[in-house]
Motif scaffolding. Sequence first.
Motif: not given
Length: 430
Positions: A274-295
């Motif tokens: 949620i903190a990463l979700s802001k204008p100019g950010v690509f959604w794939r990068d937010v998704h990838n961050h979730a995957a990294k945290v969970l890993t």
Amino acid sequence: MYFSKQDIEQRRQRLAVKWDALLQPDEAVLVYSGDLIFKPGGLDQTYSFLPHPAYYWLTGRRREEEVILYNKNLGWVEFQKIIPAGDAVWEGERNDLLVSEKGNAITELNSFLVNNKFAQVYKLGQVPGGVTGKAFDLRTALDQTRRAKDNSEINLIKHLAQIATQGYTKIKEVLQPGITEKDIQVAYEGEILRRGAHTVPYDTIVGSGVNSAILHALPTQKVIQENVFVLVDAGCDIYDYCVDITRMFPASRNISSQHKALYQLVLQAHTECIALSKPGVFWRDVHNHAAKVLTEGLLQLGILKGNLSTLLEKEVVSVFFPHGLGHLVGLRVRDTGQEENLNPKTYFGARLRVDIELVENYLITVEPGCYFIKPLLENSEIQNKFKEDISWSEVDKWKHIGGVRIEDNILITQNGNENLTIDVPKSSEF
């Protein structure tokens, strides 16, 4: 009313700017609302009509068999269904016009097209067949325009979130071991209907225990046991606008440390994304961050083993997080989507519903999840592929938990975001 004449005019103006860059003066676009669909063997019965969202967004009207036309010179011209007076005997006064502007009778459409001698007419909305060529570009421009929510849409969605909050509060009041998953569904849906919701935007999902690992678990007569998770993914709908929310509840207060650890891991991914979700950010990068945290979390819990960078490279987390982080929401539970993306890529094993740059006034769900899904964990190909990366003996100790998903609806704002569903209660027992 939820929308005004001015709201509709402003939407049309935003779209006209984009369409004028694509259309010649002698070309026109038709956007169809759609037709009634008769039930098989139902004689004169039809399914409840849902207008195509593009037509509805452009007109505020929800009637079948209607069309709105656009031409650079003529502007917007509406062709509407005339409701026979006799229908009032069965239906009463139809409450399907959020914005009521009188247009031409739909029976005049064909002669209008002939008289204006358009060189090309492009059909969008609820029409059969695929959309190609310039029609595809016109539809893309329409989709991209209505992705950004206007103030009236945002206000309606906030109202829906308030109603859903009451529904989830009711769940907390009634949830206890001994009731069924179906009881949870009835409690939630009954409460939101009493509070003013028209319906639910998708089948309410309730999964207790191992059923919480079923991504779209329909509630059953299964009795909720002590010391289990109960996953509820339930929305709220008024005139096709909706919210889409997921919460986790413990069936009893003495939930295990394993349950708490898995919940806290998903909550961490949820909060950071949620903190990463802001204008100019690509959604794939937010998704990838979730995957990294969970890993990283699964590695710390001993469920994964080896080197973190290797686990990320091999996308092992896809076994436990097999879906995308979220999707656009608002006008329908899957809002405009991204049909213009003809070659979608996968990220950590998941194909994203939208692979876009976030823009102000987009509304998107953030819903990381971590699950122990039997069909994946017992798949021999997956077991062989990740035999060195997953501690299969440790996995056996977690299968009984099911899974965790936490979902909120995030409005992208000028400098960040606003969580429109933040008041929907989260459990305090974790």
